[in-house]
Design an enzyme around this catalytic site. Structure first.
Site, PDB file in Angstrom:
ATOM      1  N   ASP A   1       0.822  -1.209   0.000  1.00 58.16           N
ATOM      2  CA  ASP A   1       0.000   0.000   0.000  1.00 58.16           C
ATOM      3  C   ASP A   1       0.857   1.261   0.000  1.00 58.16           C
ATOM      4  OD1 ASP A   1      -2.374  -1.344  -0.149  1.00 58.16           O
ATOM      5  OD2 ASP A   1      -2.844  -1.197   1.983  1.00 58.16           O
ATOM      6  N   GLY A   2       2.018   1.190   0.644  1.00 58.60           N
ATOM      7  CA  GLY A   2       2.919   2.343   0.634  1.00 58.60           C
ATOM      8  C   GLY A   2       3.398   2.677  -0.771  1.00 58.60           C
TER       9      GLY A   2
ATOM     10  N   ASN B   1      -4.916   8.283   1.905  1.00 58.01           N
ATOM     11  CA  ASN B   1      -5.163   7.488   3.108  1.00 58.01           C
ATOM     12  C   ASN B   1      -5.598   8.348   4.291  1.00 58.01           C
ATOM     13  OD1 ASN B   1      -4.899   4.795   2.476  1.00 58.01           O
ATOM     14  ND2 ASN B   1      -3.230   4.429   3.901  1.00 58.01           N
ATOM     15  N   GLU B   2      -4.664   9.202   4.755  1.00 64.00           N
ATOM     16  CA  GLU B   2      -4.977  10.006   5.924  1.00 64.00           C
ATOM     17  C   GLU B   2      -4.012  11.172   6.076  1.00 64.00           C
ATOM     18  OE1 GLU B   2      -3.916   6.489   7.346  1.00 64.00           O
ATOM     19  OE2 GLU B   2      -1.968   7.295   6.793  1.00 64.00           O
TER      20      GLU B   2
ATOM     21  N   ARG C   1      -6.233  18.439  23.493  1.00 66.04           N
ATOM     22  CA  ARG C   1      -4.865  18.286  23.958  1.00 66.04           C
ATOM     23  C   ARG C   1      -4.562  16.793  24.001  1.00 66.04           C
ATOM     24  NH1 ARG C   1      -1.968  19.926  29.752  1.00 66.04           N
ATOM     25  NH2 ARG C   1       0.126  19.293  29.113  1.00 66.04           N
TER      26      ARG C   1
ATOM     27  N   ASP D   1      -1.806  13.515  21.976  1.00 68.84           N
ATOM     28  CA  ASP D   1      -0.705  13.178  21.071  1.00 68.84           C
ATOM     29  C   ASP D   1      -0.949  13.656  19.655  1.00 68.84           C
ATOM     30  OD1 ASP D   1       0.591  12.030  23.165  1.00 68.84           O
ATOM     31  OD2 ASP D   1       0.393   9.960  22.497  1.00 68.84           O
TER      32      ASP D   1
ATOM     33  N   ALA E   1      -4.722   9.622  21.579  1.00 76.03           N
ATOM     34  CA  ALA E   1      -4.404   9.756  23.008  1.00 76.03           C
ATOM     35  C   ALA E   1      -4.743  11.145  23.540  1.00 76.03           C
ATOM     36  CB  ALA E   1      -2.929   9.435  23.254  1.00 76.03           C
TER      37      ALA E   1
END
Length: 268
Positions: A45-46, A127-128, A153, A155, A190
């Site tokens: 996929d990369g 993808n994103e 707030r 990650d 997170a």
């Protein structure tokens, strides 16, 4: 047919690329690195993401085909030992009846408008898009349709396309969305919740006519990743995300339903 091959760079992928070139020449295909009709990705996929960004300015005029040389990828229909079958089907589609023409499927993309103190950048994600802190947590204001939604707030934040919903988004607890649905998904990485910073705590799916703005709300070094492209910046003002008007096209020479891909990747 004008074609181009993007390979992963490992020995197996390069050998398969050479094999594809030999077969393509036998069938009268024309190698064209500037304006191909079909781009064949050989790798994972990369590799497909690299091919997509290589021809990002020609997306409306190109269809992609994936051949995987490792674990099954979501953008790959073909295995390493199926090149002859793929070439034959591609060749038959040149002059044969409409029934033998490949089925072209279109997947939504996400447009990104990155505003910095030093200027403006426009990019597209297959993808994103992710935003993360380099030296600590990210502090960002999230607006939806120009109305403040939450103060984040944590990650980072991930904004995915439907086809990218099976990747990083899934690892973050996001939903898998069928790629025929024109939407984008926002997932927290997170998050920290207290009296000052309150977030929804669950992924959000926005339709194509909505947009999201992420504003940097402190002096911070940030890592912006668009698919496989990384940018480290310290002057971000905001990023606007919305479903793109353009789509990426894939040539399907045989059926391979999305949910079959999901089952093969995660359950079989």
């Amino acid at each position: 047919m004008r074609y181009y091959v993007q390979d992963r760079g490992d020995s197996l992928s390069m050998d398969l690329a050479e094999q594809f070139h030999r077969l393509a020449e036998e069938h009268g295909f024309i190698l064209d690195a500037k304006s191909p009709e079909i781009v064949v990705s050989i790798g994972g996929d990369g590799t497909m993401l690299q091919a997509f960004h290589t021809f990002i300015d020609q997306i409306p005029d190109i269809a992609f085909v994936g051949v995987h040389t490792g674990h099954l990828g979501f953008y790959a229909d073909w295995k390493a030992d199926e090149l002859h079958e793929l070439i034959n089907l591609m060749s038959n589609g040149l002059n044969a009846s409409q029934q033998l023409q490949p089925r072209i499927v279109e997947y939504p993309l996400v447009d990104l408008e990155i505003h910095r103190k030093s200027g403006f950048t426009s990019m597209v994600a297959l993808n994103e898009f992710t935003l993360k802190g380099v030296d600590g947590t990210v502090v960002a204001q999230v607006d939806i349709n120009d109305i403040t939604f939450e103060m984040f707030r944590g990650d980072g934040i991930c904004v995915s396309t439907p086809s990218g919903s099976t990747a990083y988004n899934k690892a973050l607890g996001g939903a898998m969305i069928h790629p025929t649905i024109e939407a984008m998904q926002i997932a927290e990485i997170a998050s920290i919740n207290n009296r000052v910073y309150r977030t929804l705590g669950s992924p959000i799916v926005l339709p194509k006519h909505h947009h999201c703005d992420i504003f940097s709300r402190k002096s911070q070094r940030l890592l912006l990743t668009i698919d496989h492209v990384n940018m480290t910046i310290d002057d971000l003002i905001s990023v606007r995300c919305q479903v793109s008007r353009q789509k990426v096209s894939f040539a399907r020479y045989r059926p391979y339903p999305f949910w079959d891909r999901v089952r093969t990747a995660f359950l079989d």
